[in-house]
Design a protein around this motif. Structure first.
Motif, short mmCIF file in Angstrom:
data_model
loop_
_atom_site.label_atom_id
_atom_site.label_comp_id
_atom_site.label_asym_id
_atom_site.label_seq_id
_atom_site.Cartn_x
_atom_site.Cartn_y
_atom_site.Cartn_z
N ASN A 3 0.81 -1.22 0.00
CA ASN A 3 0.00 0.00 0.00
C ASN A 3 0.85 1.27 0.00
O ASN A 3 0.34 2.35 -0.31
N LEU A 4 2.12 1.14 0.36
CA LEU A 4 3.01 2.30 0.36
C LEU A 4 3.74 2.48 -0.96
O LEU A 4 4.43 3.49 -1.15
N ALA A 5 3.61 1.53 -1.88
CA ALA A 5 4.33 1.60 -3.16
C ALA A 5 3.78 2.75 -4.01
O ALA A 5 2.57 2.94 -4.10
N PRO A 6 4.65 3.54 -4.66
CA PRO A 6 4.19 4.66 -5.47
C PRO A 6 3.53 4.22 -6.78
O PRO A 6 2.83 5.01 -7.41
N THR A 7 3.77 2.98 -7.21
CA THR A 7 3.18 2.47 -8.44
C THR A 7 3.09 0.95 -8.37
O THR A 7 3.90 0.30 -7.71
N GLN A 8 2.09 0.40 -9.07
CA GLN A 8 1.92 -1.04 -9.10
C GLN A 8 3.06 -1.74 -9.83
O GLN A 8 3.22 -2.96 -9.70
N LYS A 9 3.85 -0.99 -10.57
CA LYS A 9 4.95 -1.59 -11.31
C LYS A 9 6.14 -1.94 -10.42
O LYS A 9 7.11 -2.54 -10.90
N LEU A 10 6.09 -1.56 -9.15
CA LEU A 10 7.22 -1.80 -8.24
C LEU A 10 6.89 -2.78 -7.12
O LEU A 10 7.60 -2.84 -6.12
N LEU A 11 5.83 -3.55 -7.27
CA LEU A 11 5.40 -4.41 -6.17
C LEU A 11 6.42 -5.51 -5.89
O LEU A 11 6.58 -5.94 -4.74
N GLY A 12 7.09 -6.01 -6.91
CA GLY A 12 8.13 -7.01 -6.66
C GLY A 12 9.27 -6.44 -5.84
O GLY A 12 9.81 -7.10 -4.95
N THR A 13 9.62 -5.18 -6.12
CA THR A 13 10.68 -4.53 -5.36
C THR A 13 10.22 -4.25 -3.93
O THR A 13 11.01 -4.36 -2.98
N TYR A 14 8.95 -3.87 -3.77
CA TYR A 14 8.45 -3.64 -2.41
C TYR A 14 8.33 -4.95 -1.63
O TYR A 14 8.44 -4.96 -0.40
N THR A 15 8.10 -6.03 -2.31
CA THR A 15 8.18 -7.33 -1.65
C THR A 15 9.59 -7.56 -1.15
O THR A 15 9.81 -8.16 -0.09
N ALA A 16 10.58 -7.07 -1.90
CA ALA A 16 11.97 -7.18 -1.46
C ALA A 16 12.21 -6.37 -0.18
O ALA A 16 13.02 -6.77 0.66
N LEU A 17 11.53 -5.23 -0.03
CA LEU A 17 11.63 -4.47 1.22
C LEU A 17 11.13 -5.31 2.40
O LEU A 17 11.74 -5.34 3.47
N TYR A 18 10.00 -5.98 2.18
CA TYR A 18 9.49 -6.90 3.19
C TYR A 18 10.52 -7.99 3.48
O TYR A 18 10.74 -8.35 4.63
N THR A 19 11.16 -8.46 2.43
CA THR A 19 12.16 -9.52 2.59
C THR A 19 13.35 -9.03 3.39
O THR A 19 13.86 -9.75 4.26
N ILE A 20 13.83 -7.83 3.10
CA ILE A 20 14.97 -7.30 3.84
C ILE A 20 14.67 -7.26 5.33
O ILE A 20 15.48 -7.66 6.16
N ALA A 21 13.47 -6.77 5.68
CA ALA A 21 13.10 -6.69 7.09
C ALA A 21 12.90 -8.07 7.71
O ALA A 21 13.44 -8.38 8.77
N SER A 22 12.11 -8.91 7.03
CA SER A 22 11.78 -10.21 7.61
C SER A 22 12.99 -11.14 7.62
O SER A 22 13.25 -11.84 8.62
N GLN A 23 13.77 -11.17 6.54
CA GLN A 23 14.93 -12.05 6.48
C GLN A 23 16.01 -11.61 7.46
O GLN A 23 16.73 -12.45 8.01
N SER A 24 16.14 -10.29 7.68
CA SER A 24 17.09 -9.82 8.69
C SER A 24 16.68 -10.32 10.07
O SER A 24 17.52 -10.77 10.86
N GLY A 25 15.39 -10.24 10.36
CA GLY A 25 14.90 -10.77 11.63
C GLY A 25 15.09 -12.26 11.73
O GLY A 25 15.51 -12.78 12.78
N MET A 26 14.79 -12.97 10.64
CA MET A 26 14.96 -14.42 10.65
C MET A 26 16.43 -14.82 10.77
O MET A 26 16.75 -15.89 11.31
N ALA A 27 17.33 -13.96 10.26
CA ALA A 27 18.76 -14.25 10.35
C ALA A 27 19.28 -14.09 11.78
O ALA A 27 20.12 -14.88 12.23
N LEU A 28 18.77 -13.08 12.49
CA LEU A 28 19.29 -12.79 13.83
C LEU A 28 18.45 -13.40 14.95
O LEU A 28 18.99 -13.70 16.03
N GLY A 29 17.14 -13.58 14.71
CA GLY A 29 16.26 -14.06 15.78
C GLY A 29 16.68 -15.38 16.39
O GLY A 29 16.79 -15.49 17.63
N PRO A 30 16.91 -16.44 15.60
CA PRO A 30 17.32 -17.72 16.20
C PRO A 30 18.61 -17.63 16.99
O PRO A 30 18.75 -18.25 18.05
N ALA A 31 19.59 -16.85 16.51
CA ALA A 31 20.85 -16.71 17.22
C ALA A 31 20.66 -15.97 18.54
O ALA A 31 21.23 -16.35 19.57
#
Length: 409
Positions: free
Chosen positions: A339-367
């Motif tokens: 919903n924060l994306a400026p255009t529908q053409k960037l949704l794959g990249t905004y999914t990557a933003l979600y990935t950066i946040a979630s994967q960073s948490g998943m990388a550090l959380g178990p440790a």
């Protein structure tokens, strides 16, 4: 909402998550043959997620370019799945630590590269106003993968570990093939009207790279992007830690076998499966940020129940409550970023933003959680997790406060 499209996207996400759920349930126990420290095991389980931070922004940006073509994102998904299946199936055949690490790293690097692309498929076939509901059905499919993973652990792991590791990648290839057969061939007709519509899409400037998109989003003074990514980081980290260390916890504290411990997540998965669609519909009324805040509170309550009642029934109750709390996050977090994306053409990249946040948490959380276990004991794992989840609650409380301006999220 295009129900047939949602069903096919659900099938694709199911195929992908079936492998990851079994991976999270059984690879930590495989590592215990070589490491006694929960912190080290958690670190290795977390580091595999760090590959997504490196690869997914670029792969997501490329998928946004490909989405305008006849096959869309599908070539990335199908090729990635076929290659990732090989090192996954070889994990139980690794007879020493270097071989095991090579298999784990190879699978994580390849599977993480296309994971976000699969999750973005829903945006290609479902209009924005229906995506939260569609996510409910898709996450129900994810919940079903936990059921499938638990059943494989219960019925196959103690009999044949090699067969158990062969089943999930085979399912992934079959399910992705079926999804592409029904959906991929009509990709162009499904996505082009969405991509061409709206004045907003026509006026937004083009971005030369995924990093330009990320820089623009993070530095926008009016956007809650950064705080939302912090919340995603925290919640995803604790959920990943809980999933990664639950099997060793169950063998050490509850005295279960490896197969029984791997199947302990089954009741929580069933609860997730039953309630995730109603949660998706409720989110449209409550607002996505407020719903996630309530979910974190329920997640913490589940952890405290499990700590106070360290038995198999108590742990099952804890997993049910925590799974329901996580369901609110699973349904709403990615849609809130879209919903924060400026255009529908960037949704794959905004999914990557979600990935950066979630994967960073998943990388550090178990440790992080594993280190607290080393400092205390396996008995205190759920209490330690509840403490860190409390930080997550504060983040989402701050996000949900100015609701009149962010109701659309």
């Amino acid at each position: 909402m295009n129900r047939s499209a949602v069903l096919c996207v659900t099938l694709a996400v199911f195929a992908q998550e079936a492998v990851w759920n079994f991976y999270d349930a059984q690879v930590p126990e495989q590592l215990r043959h070589y490491f006694t420290s929960a912190g080290v095991i958690g670190l290795i389980m977390g580091l595999d997620h760090s590959w997504g931070i490196i690869t997914q922004p670029s792969v997501g940006f490329v998928s946004d370019k490909l989405v305008r073509r006849r096959l869309g994102r599908w070539p990335i998904i199908l090729v990635g799945a076929a290659v990732a299946a090989v090192p996954f199936a070889l994990i139980p055949w690794a007879t020493n630590l270097p071989m095991l690490i090579v298999c784990v790293v190879a699978f994580a690097a390849i599977a993480n590269a296309f994971k976000g692309v699969t999750e973005t498929l829903v945006s290609d076939y479902v209009v924005p106003s229906q995506r939260s509901k569609a996510q409910g059905f898709i996450k129900a499919g994810v919940g079903l993968t936990i059921v499938v993973s638990s059943l494989i652990s219960l019925l196959v792991v103690d009999r044949s570990l090699h067969l158990a590791f062969a089943i999930p990648p085979l399912l992934m290839l079959i399910m992705l093939g079926l999804s592409w057969a029904f959906l991929g061939r009509r990709h162009t007709e499904a996505v082009l009207p969405e991509g061409n519509s709206g004045a907003k899409a026509q006026t937004v400037r083009e971005f030369a790279s995924p990093w330009a998109v990320i820089k623009d989003a993070v530095h926008s003074p009016s956007s809650p992007m950064l705080m939302l990514m912090v919340g995603i980081f925290c919640f995803a980290g604790m959920w990943s830690a809980l999933r990664s260390l639950m099997t060793p916890y169950s063998t050490q504290v509850l005295g279960l076998t490896r197969g029984e411990a791997g199947g302990l997540a089954l009741p929580g998965a069933v609860a997730f499966l039953v309630c995730v669609v109603p949660i998706a519909y409720a989110s449209n009324r409550l607002g996505q940020l407020r719903t996630m805040r309530y979910g974190v509170g329920l997640f913490i309550a589940g952890l405290l129940v499990g700590f106070a009642w360290p038995t198999v029934p108590g742990t099952i109750a804890a997993m049910i409550l925590s799974s329901l709390g996580y369901a609110t996050f699973a349904v709403n977090a990615l849609v809130a970023l879209w919903n924060l994306a400026p255009t529908q053409k960037l949704l794959g990249t905004y999914t990557a933003l979600y990935t950066i946040a979630s994967q960073s948490g998943m990388a550090l959380g178990p440790a992080i959680l594993g280190t607290t276990i080393d400092l205390t004991d396996w008995r205190y794992m759920l209490l330690n997790a509840a403490f860190f989840a409390g930080i997550t609650f504060l983040v989402f409380t701050r996000l949900a406060r100015p609701l009149p301006d962010r109701a659309a999220l």
